[in-house]
Structures are given as structure tokens and as C-alpha cells.
Design an enzyme around this catalytic site. Sequence first.
Site, PDB file in Angstrom:
ATOM      1  N   VAL A 180       0.837  -1.210   0.000  1.00 30.84           N
ATOM      2  CA  VAL A 180       0.000   0.000   0.000  1.00 30.84           C
ATOM      3  C   VAL A 180       0.872   1.261   0.000  1.00 30.84           C
ATOM      4  O   VAL A 180       0.685   2.174  -0.804  1.00 30.84           O
ATOM      5  CB  VAL A 180      -0.965  -0.013   1.214  1.00 30.84           C
ATOM      6  CG1 VAL A 180      -1.654   1.326   1.392  1.00 30.84           C
ATOM      7  CG2 VAL A 180      -2.000  -1.135   1.050  1.00 30.84           C
ATOM      8  N   ARG A 181       1.875   1.262   0.869  1.00 34.99           N
ATOM      9  CA  ARG A 181       2.661   2.499   0.999  1.00 34.99           C
ATOM     10  C   ARG A 181       3.557   2.728  -0.220  1.00 34.99           C
ATOM     11  O   ARG A 181       3.717   3.860  -0.666  1.00 34.99           O
ATOM     12  CB  ARG A 181       3.466   2.456   2.292  1.00 34.99           C
ATOM     13  CG  ARG A 181       2.518   2.462   3.507  1.00 34.99           C
ATOM     14  CD  ARG A 181       2.995   3.321   4.634  1.00 34.99           C
ATOM     15  NE  ARG A 181       1.912   3.574   5.574  1.00 34.99           N
ATOM     16  CZ  ARG A 181       2.070   3.632   6.885  1.00 34.99           C
ATOM     17  NH1 ARG A 181       3.274   3.414   7.416  1.00 34.99           N
ATOM     18  NH2 ARG A 181       1.059   3.907   7.663  1.00 34.99           N
ATOM     19  N   ASP A 228       0.774 -21.756  -2.258  1.00 33.04           N
ATOM     20  CA  ASP A 228       0.658 -22.300  -3.620  1.00 33.04           C
ATOM     21  C   ASP A 228      -0.784 -22.332  -4.140  1.00 33.04           C
ATOM     22  O   ASP A 228      -1.018 -22.088  -5.325  1.00 33.04           O
ATOM     23  CB  ASP A 228       1.337 -23.668  -3.739  1.00 33.04           C
ATOM     24  CG  ASP A 228       0.802 -24.670  -2.736  1.00 33.04           C
ATOM     25  OD1 ASP A 228       0.033 -24.277  -1.838  1.00 33.04           O
ATOM     26  OD2 ASP A 228       1.159 -25.861  -2.853  1.00 33.04           O
ATOM     27  N   GLY A 229      -1.759 -22.592  -3.261  1.00 29.60           N
ATOM     28  CA  GLY A 229      -3.162 -22.579  -3.687  1.00 29.60           C
ATOM     29  C   GLY A 229      -3.535 -21.194  -4.196  1.00 29.60           C
ATOM     30  O   GLY A 229      -4.199 -21.048  -5.231  1.00 29.60           O
ATOM     31  N   GLY A 260       2.386 -27.985   8.683  1.00 29.70           N
ATOM     32  CA  GLY A 260       3.225 -28.023   7.480  1.00 29.70           C
ATOM     33  C   GLY A 260       2.500 -28.678   6.319  1.00 29.70           C
ATOM     34  O   GLY A 260       3.076 -28.840   5.258  1.00 29.70           O
ATOM     35  N   ARG A 261       1.271 -29.081   6.555  1.00 23.00           N
ATOM     36  CA  ARG A 261       0.484 -29.785   5.534  1.00 23.00           C
ATOM     37  C   ARG A 261       1.292 -30.978   5.013  1.00 23.00           C
ATOM     38  O   ARG A 261       1.599 -31.858   5.800  1.00 23.00           O
ATOM     39  CB  ARG A 261       0.122 -28.824   4.401  1.00 23.00           C
ATOM     40  CG  ARG A 261      -1.129 -29.247   3.644  1.00 23.00           C
ATOM     41  CD  ARG A 261      -1.449 -28.250   2.565  1.00 23.00           C
ATOM     42  NE  ARG A 261      -2.019 -27.038   3.087  1.00 23.00           N
ATOM     43  CZ  ARG A 261      -3.318 -26.864   3.345  1.00 23.00           C
ATOM     44  NH1 ARG A 261      -4.162 -27.811   3.112  1.00 23.00           N
ATOM     45  NH2 ARG A 261      -3.760 -25.725   3.823  1.00 23.00           N
ATOM     46  N   GLU A 272      15.109 -35.166  19.611  1.00 25.24           N
ATOM     47  CA  GLU A 272      15.842 -36.440  19.468  1.00 25.24           C
ATOM     48  C   GLU A 272      15.594 -37.065  18.101  1.00 25.24           C
ATOM     49  O   GLU A 272      16.485 -37.626  17.492  1.00 25.24           O
ATOM     50  CB  GLU A 272      15.426 -37.430  20.561  1.00 25.24           C
ATOM     51  CG  GLU A 272      16.206 -37.301  21.854  1.00 25.24           C
ATOM     52  CD  GLU A 272      16.042 -35.956  22.543  1.00 25.24           C
ATOM     53  OE1 GLU A 272      14.953 -35.371  22.465  1.00 25.24           O
ATOM     54  OE2 GLU A 272      17.029 -35.481  23.165  1.00 25.24           O
ATOM     55  N   ARG A 300      22.312 -43.556  28.354  1.00 24.27           N
ATOM     56  CA  ARG A 300      23.409 -42.646  28.700  1.00 24.27           C
ATOM     57  C   ARG A 300      22.924 -41.474  29.572  1.00 24.27           C
ATOM     58  O   ARG A 300      23.591 -40.463  29.711  1.00 24.27           O
ATOM     59  CB  ARG A 300      24.165 -42.195  27.468  1.00 24.27           C
ATOM     60  CG  ARG A 300      23.467 -41.257  26.564  1.00 24.27           C
ATOM     61  CD  ARG A 300      24.469 -40.654  25.571  1.00 24.27           C
ATOM     62  NE  ARG A 300      23.813 -39.647  24.728  1.00 24.27           N
ATOM     63  CZ  ARG A 300      23.549 -38.418  25.116  1.00 24.27           C
ATOM     64  NH1 ARG A 300      23.885 -38.016  26.304  1.00 24.27           N
ATOM     65  NH2 ARG A 300      22.941 -37.572  24.311  1.00 24.27           N
ATOM     66  N   LEU A 307      17.218 -37.435  30.414  1.00 28.04           N
ATOM     67  CA  LEU A 307      16.041 -37.420  31.277  1.00 28.04           C
ATOM     68  C   LEU A 307      14.737 -37.216  30.512  1.00 28.04           C
ATOM     69  O   LEU A 307      13.656 -37.425  31.034  1.00 28.04           O
ATOM     70  CB  LEU A 307      16.188 -36.324  32.331  1.00 28.04           C
ATOM     71  CG  LEU A 307      17.305 -36.549  33.355  1.00 28.04           C
ATOM     72  CD1 LEU A 307      17.358 -35.381  34.330  1.00 28.04           C
ATOM     73  CD2 LEU A 307      17.102 -37.852  34.112  1.00 28.04           C
TER      74      LEU A 307
HETATM   75  O1  F6P Z   1      -0.941 -23.948   5.016  1.00 29.22           O
HETATM   76  C1  F6P Z   1      -0.861 -23.477   6.323  1.00 29.22           C
HETATM   77  C2  F6P Z   1      -1.474 -24.462   7.281  1.00 29.22           C
HETATM   78  O2  F6P Z   1      -1.342 -23.928   8.578  1.00 29.22           O
HETATM   79  C3  F6P Z   1      -0.915 -25.880   7.206  1.00 29.22           C
HETATM   80  O3  F6P Z   1       0.299 -26.024   7.881  1.00 29.22           O
HETATM   81  C4  F6P Z   1      -2.043 -26.664   7.833  1.00 29.22           C
HETATM   82  O4  F6P Z   1      -2.061 -27.988   7.367  1.00 29.22           O
HETATM   83  C5  F6P Z   1      -3.266 -25.922   7.355  1.00 29.22           C
HETATM   84  O5  F6P Z   1      -2.851 -24.618   7.015  1.00 29.22           O
HETATM   85  C6  F6P Z   1      -4.372 -25.835   8.374  1.00 29.22           C
HETATM   86  O6  F6P Z   1      -5.465 -25.259   7.765  1.00 29.22           O
HETATM   87  P1  F6P Z   1      -6.741 -24.677   8.542  1.00 29.22           P
HETATM   88  O7  F6P Z   1      -6.347 -23.343   9.083  1.00 29.22           O
HETATM   89  O8  F6P Z   1      -7.776 -24.591   7.473  1.00 29.22           O
HETATM   90  O9  F6P Z   1      -7.044 -25.638   9.635  1.00 29.22           O
END
Ligand code: F6P
Length: 319
Positions: free
Chosen positions: A24-25, A103-104, A170-171, A187, A211, A214
Site C-alpha cells: 500500500v505504501r 501455492d493454492g 506443514g500440511r 531427538e 546414557r 532425562l
Molecule cells: O498452510 C498453512 C497451514 O497452517 C498448514 O500447515 C495446515 O495444514 C493448514 O494450514 C491448516 O489449515 P486450517 O487453518 O484450514 O485448519
Amino acid sequence: MRRIGVLTSGGDAPGMNAAIRAIVRKAIYHGLEVLGFRRGFQGLMSGEYTLMRLGSVADIIHRGGTILLTARAPEFEKESGQQKALQVIANCGLDALLVIGGDGSFRGAAALEKLGVPTIGVPATIDNDIAFTDYTIGFNTAVNNVTDAINKVRDTATSHERVYVIEVMGRTSGYIALAAGLAGGAESILVPEIPFDLSAVVERLQRGVKRGKLHSIILVAEGAASAFSVAEIIKEKTKMDVRVTILGHVQRGGTPTAFDRILASRLGAEAVDLLRSGRHGRMLGFVDGKICSTPLEKALSAKRKFPADIYQLAAILAI
Ligand code: F6P
């Protein structure tokens, strides 16, 4: 070019507001008008917009979420939805559209570009799963949120000598799990990009206990496995005290880190410059410390290469 539109779409990401502010700016600085569409492509189809002024983006650089609101708009995937949007674009006299999202959202932007609307994509998603950019807006904040949560879980895990299986978002990608797992000293890290064997995870756990460790943290990307089933198997094989924490949407909220604000400010400003120079149908990116751009279609058909070396490093360091 006289009037441009901006929208945020898909899952929100911390730093989207900083990107809106920059767009916007920078646009107003160059004498352009900016219309802000609400609820992503939904608002583009229904014509829900406001004229953005300098003050419309005041006091938002530090806020998570998006002031423009966001939505997933399945109707826009259909030709009928796109035609509705074209009508609105024509009615508003829009010369170009900036789409902030993942990407969507870029698929939607690419469809409009094909229909003759000059479009630019600004990558913003906590998932960091977009090719041709090292970082997407929001990823750094989400990783910090998860790392902070791991630190907290560690305290209680140590006190009770427990194993915690923490599930992160992370989908279908494992970038958040990898980065936060490395930063948080997990781990084991389970991601969809790299095949894993739960008996190796169990062996690692048992070696650690021998080893004197905890506590143990197993970080699971949502696209790799369900934390509950992983915990069940570990419990059965080790008879240890295992708990599950699903971080969920807390990962996506909160004030954006300075890194995300700077990234969003630079990408947003560059998006305006790209349009002014007559280039569009492109996605902005941040590669090797430099801002660059890639055709949307090329970015959409490419897949990011998962950094297997960093995954390996995390495993070595958590031995
Ligand atoms: O794409 C971002 C994200 O947070 C993904 O990591 C997750 O799978 C999805 O959106 C969750 O979507 P919603 O907010 O529709 O539950």
C-alpha cells in the site's frame, strides 16, 4: 497503471500485514491507488473491497494474521468463479492484482494472469513449501513459535522423565518440523519427505535413556504421521511414559519476527516495482539473500528439494 488490488488468501501467516503495508505504501508513494479485497478470492468474486490509504495500514507491522481477512475459496477454482472475479476487476478498473499467499493462492493468481489480468504472487505461508524462494513470509515466526513450545515442553518432560511426541503443522511438507527440530534439539524428527523407521526412533530413545537422558522430544510433521499413533507404538515398545502435544494453530499466530517483517516489507515493495516495470505473471522470492522473481507457472510446477543434509545434521547432533 493507475489502480491495483491486493488480497491475502489461504492460511494466514505472520507477516502478511507487513506485506500489505509495504504494498500500500510503496504504491501510494508512486501515485497508484490500492484497493484491498477482503477474504481473498472470495472478496474478489463478490466485490468486497476498500480503498487503502496510508492510515489504513498504520499500526499493523507488528500484528499477526491479516487485516484483509483470508479464506479458502473453492468456487474460484471453477470458471464461473473466475468470471465473477473478472467482472469485478473490470467494474473497479483494476490494472493489476497482488496476491499474498501460498501455492493454492498462486494457482488462483496464475488463472487470472491467463485470463489477461496482470498478477504478482507474494509468497506467504508458514509451510515454506514454495519453490524458488528460500523463505516464505511467516515461516520464521512459526519456527520460533514451535521452538519456544519445545523449550517449554522440555522443562516438564525432564521433570517427569517423559517422552513427548510433538506434532507440528506443514500440511504435506516437513520444513517447520526440520527447522524447529534442529533449533529445539529434538531427538528424532519425522517428516513426509524422508522415509522413517519407528524401530530406529525407539532404538535412539533407548540409547539416550541408557546414557542418562532425562527426556526425549520426537517432532512429527502433520504430513508424516499422527502423533497419537507414533506415541502408541513408542509406548508399546519401550513401556516409557509418553505424552502427546499437538501445537495446532498457535504456531500460526503472534507477532511476526523481525525477519518476517523485513522479508514481507522487501517482497511487498518489490511486487509494486515489478508491476511498474511491466513484469507480471510472476512470483517473488528470496534466494541466497537476494530478491528475485520467477514465472508463476514455473514455480507452481516445481517442487522444492528438501534439505536432506540439514536433516542428517539434526540427527547427528541429537545422538
Ligand atoms: O498452510 C498453512 C497451514 O497452517 C498448514 O500447515 C495446515 O495444514 C493448514 O494450514 C491448516 O489449515 P486450517 O487453518 O484450514 O485448519
